[in-house]
Design a protein around this motif. Structure first.
Motif, PDB file in Angstrom:
ATOM      1  N   ARG A  29      -0.089  -0.536  -6.613  1.00 16.68           N
ATOM      2  CA  ARG A  29      -0.269  -1.106  -5.270  1.00 16.68           C
ATOM      3  C   ARG A  29      -0.837  -2.528  -5.373  1.00 16.68           C
ATOM      4  N   ASP A  77       0.809  -1.214   0.000  1.00 13.64           N
ATOM      5  CA  ASP A  77       0.000   0.000   0.000  1.00 13.64           C
ATOM      6  C   ASP A  77       0.844   1.266   0.000  1.00 13.64           C
ATOM      7  N   HIS A 128      -5.810  -5.168  -4.663  1.00  7.59           N
ATOM      8  CA  HIS A 128      -5.436  -3.752  -4.576  1.00  7.59           C
ATOM      9  C   HIS A 128      -5.876  -3.231  -3.213  1.00  7.59           C
ATOM     10  N   THR A 129      -5.092  -2.307  -2.672  1.00 13.96           N
ATOM     11  CA  THR A 129      -5.439  -1.721  -1.384  1.00 13.96           C
ATOM     12  C   THR A 129      -5.445  -0.209  -1.485  1.00 13.96           C
ATOM     13  N   ARG A 130      -6.373   0.420  -0.766  1.00 17.24           N
ATOM     14  CA  ARG A 130      -6.447   1.876  -0.701  1.00 17.24           C
ATOM     15  C   ARG A 130      -5.920   2.413   0.627  1.00 17.24           C
ATOM     16  N   CYS A 142      -3.762   5.920   1.220  1.00 15.80           N
ATOM     17  CA  CYS A 142      -4.101   6.586  -0.032  1.00 15.80           C
ATOM     18  C   CYS A 142      -4.738   7.937   0.269  1.00 15.80           C
ATOM     19  N   PRO A 146     -10.920  -0.865  -4.020  1.00 21.03           N
ATOM     20  CA  PRO A 146      -9.930  -1.948  -3.912  1.00 21.03           C
ATOM     21  C   PRO A 146     -10.404  -3.213  -4.632  1.00 21.03           C
ATOM     22  N   CYS A 155      -4.188   5.648  -5.942  1.00 17.83           N
ATOM     23  CA  CYS A 155      -4.978   4.423  -5.820  1.00 17.83           C
ATOM     24  C   CYS A 155      -6.112   4.430  -6.848  1.00 17.83           C
TER      25      CYS A 155
END
Length: 680
Positions: free
Chosen positions: A530, A500, A551-553, A556, A568, A564
């Motif tokens: 990410r 992240d 995917h990760t926020r 962000c 996600p 981002c």
């Protein structure tokens, strides 16, 4: 060296198989099996196996239909997130595992985020998804129907089991995959949920396993960071290797544990009796430098690294602490013991131990020139140091020691990258720019083949696994990754994921020659920022490996860069390498028999062709807070279309069998059965 004599064509018409009731993939290729029995079978064509050497002639590739070698500028993947239903289902998560929960031979997917419980009502918060492959190019959400996260103490306030570290294996040897759902216990409370074994009912639904099992850690702190099914003593019953992180708020990690299974779903803690004891973090320092302290694990792995048939156990460690590698040995009486081989193997930490370019260390030494080793340390370049309050993450008394100069290690993957028969390691790591050169990067560790076991670290500059980041301030979050052959050339390629941190992304590298990689241009695969969490499997069964990424926020926006995506969303990328005419691949699905675990976890498969030999093991789970490869093993065959396949089964005798198999098909190989080609 290449194969001196090649493999004869099988005296078997595969097209005839498809006309005799065989199930087939979208391209029409059947799944074949060596053995008896199977639904919808009308006849059993003969499959010649264990061919004597005199029947093998020179390598003849006449009639072989394979794809052209991949070259830069050729697109490899196309996004298929929406067609596979992931967008409509709003699947979000960074912890991904491949499994086959309903036993239909099609790869299913387990996706989860960390923490929280499920709210299945419309608009409710979701944390985990059980996704069934519908065999038509899509996933079906069966999370609630599967019962996989049924809580032992279910209530309106606590309706679902909260665990998210998962591994699949056939614990009771009844022919279907059970699932271990590992749960953290940071506070000891009555009626709290614990780690549970969920037993498969045979149809992809699950029931809670026995309550009287040490695995549940009832009444004891537990912070599982990785789990792996393994049959460490080769008694045919799966055991569990579970590594642990740190109890919340404490500065002390927990003892990693090994649980021996009895085949009923119960497990006994045998950690100390087999030599796996570690120590709390406290003097003498020599013990910590020897990797004798608890691991502070971020993942688990179990694989046979020295090839002697007894599995090694690994724990990759956070906090720049030593990684652990336990060398398995077996007495003539069959008793297994583990020896701490972390430092001697080269896995604990690397040779990069110059701490003097660490910005925090430089800050300390600027303010304390009379401190030990500080006189010649340069001043910091970017940190402004006026008082001790400005010193960031540096303890001068301990942080110059080897045990604190390792990496922030996440996933470790076992794979024979250079096709020399020994399993190598790919490690995922976090590197912070301010730590300097002492922080271990994500890289490949190559098995030297020496006795005792030793790994070589040639470095990313030598192998070509070089990533570039904008500088000078950056964080390299290469925690996740997978090793797979994306172009079916017979050589494993590497996808290095991220985390992240801003600017991070997924990187794909093509192995162009042994131990030498070229970075694939983003235009040739896919752009994914990410890229936290990744798995590869042939989800559509067309003969090449597709990729799913998370995917990760987190981190962000706000004080961080806003690079981002909007959500996600988990994304699906379909591999374009194969088509119905290509025969330069084969896949094997193993079924253990007498003396082996039914899922064949730990079985070793060698595929010998004209130019190289590939080696794989059936994965029982590994990686950062749990991931797992497809139980179906995929082999690219390069320019050839047939190969000799040898399986070393995980039983007491390490029984071996050999088949000569035609490419372009998936096979079910049953232990002890050497003839017959059957549809699954």
């Amino acid at each position: 060296m290449g194969l001196r004599h090649c493999l004869v064509l099988l005296p078997l018409c595969f097209l005839a198989c498809t006309g005799n009731g065989a199930s087939s993939a979208p391209d029409g290729s059947p799944e074949l099996a060596a053995g008896d029995g199977g639904p919808g079978l009308d006849s059993v064509p003969e499959l010649k196996t264990d061919l004597p050497p005199e029947t093998l002639g020179p390598c003849d590739l006449a009639g072989c239909v394979g794809s052209a070698p991949w070259a830069p500028g050729t697109p490899i993947f196309q996004e298929a997130t929406a067609p596979w239903g992931l967008a409509e289902l709003k699947v979000q998560g960074t912890r991904l595992s491949v499994t086959d929960l309903d036993g239909d031979g099609w790869a299913d997917l387990l996706v989860r985020n960390g923490g929280g419980t499920e709210q299945f009502e419309a608009g409710g918060q979701r944390q985990r998804w059980v996704l069934r492959n519908n065999r038509q190019g899509g996933f079906e959400d069966v999370t609630q129907a599967s019962g996989l996260f049924t809580a032992r103490h279910a209530s309106p306030a606590n309706g679902a089991l909260p665990g998210d570290v998962l591994a699949s294996g056939d614990v009771d040897n009844d022919g279907d995959l059970d699932v271990l759902v590992a749960t953290a216990i940071h506070k000891l409370e009555a009626g709290q949920e614990t780690t549970e074994l969920m037993l498969n009912n045979g149809d992809g639904t699950f029931t809670l396993g026995p309550a009287d099992s040490d695995l549940r850690s009832e009444g004891r702190y537990a912070v599982p960071a990785g789990v792996a099914f393994v049959d460490f003593n080769r008694d045919g019953l799966l055991d569990v290797w579970m590594t642990h992180n740190m109890v919340g708020g404490a500065n002390q990690p927990l003892q990693d544990r090994l649980y021996q299974g009895d085949g009923s779903g119960r497990f006994l803690d045998v950690t100390l009796s087999v030599g796996l004891k570690t120590r709390p973090w406290q003097p003498p320092i020599a013990n910590l430098n020897n990797a004798e302290g608890h691991s502070w694990a971020w993942s688990a792995a179990a694989c046979d690294l020295d090839g002697n048939g007894t599995t090694e156990l690994l724990a990759a460690s956070y906090g720049r602490r030593p990684n652990h590698l336990w060398l398995g040995s077996r007495s003539q009486e069959g008793q297994v013991q583990f020896t701490n081989h972390s430092v001697a193997s080269g896995y604990a930490y690397d040779h990069r131990q110059d701490w003097t370019d660490n910005e925090s260390a430089r800050c300390f030494c600027k303010l304390h020139r009379d401190a030990q080793d500080c006189a010649s340390v340069p001043e910091p370049i970017y940190f402004q140091c006026e008082t001790d309050a400005d010193i960031f993450r540096w303890n001068h008394d301990t942080d110059r020691e080897p045990w604190v100069l390792g990496g922030n290690s996440a996933a470790t993957t076992c794979a024979d990258v250079d096709n020399d028969g020994g399993l190598d390691l790919m490690t995922g790591e976090i590197v912070h720019w301010d730590v300097g050169s002492s922080s271990d990067p994500a890289e490949l560790l190559f098995n030297s083949g020496q006795t005792p076991l030793r790994f070589e670290r040639p470095g990313n500059e030598a192998t070509g696994l070089v990533r570039t980041y904008p500088g000078p301030v950056w964080d390299n979050g290469d925690m996740a990754g997978t090793v797979f052959d994306f172009d079916n050339d017979g050589w494993l390629d590497v996808y290095i994921g991220s985390s992240d941190y801003p600017y991070t992304r997924g990187w794909l590298f093509h192995q162009k020659s042994p131990r030498s990689f070229e970075r694939v241009a983003v235009e040739d695969y896919f752009d994914h920022l990410r890229s936290s969490g990744v798995v590869a499997a042939d989800f559509d069964r067309d003969g090449d490996l597709d990729v799913v990424v998370g995917h990760t926020r987190f981190r962000c926006g706000g004080d961080y860069l806003d690079d981002c995506y909007d959500t996600p969303q988990v994304r699906f990328f379909e591999n374009l390498s194969a088509d119905a005419g290509h025969k330069n691949w084969l896949q094997v699905r193993l079924q253990g028999g007498q003396g082996s675990n039914r899922a064949a976890i730990g079985a070793r498969v060698s595929v010998r062709g004209c130019d190289f030999t590939q080696t794989r093991e059936v994965d029982g789970g590994h990686g950062h807070f749990g991931t797992q490869d497809d139980p179906v093993l995929h082999f690219g065959l390069g320019a050839q279309c047939r190969a000799e396949v040898t399986v070393r089964w995980p039983d007491q005798a390490l029984s071996t069998q050999t088949w000569v198999l035609e490419g372009g098909h998936r096979y079910l190989l049953r232990q002890g059965e050497s003839e017959g080609a059957l549809a699954d």
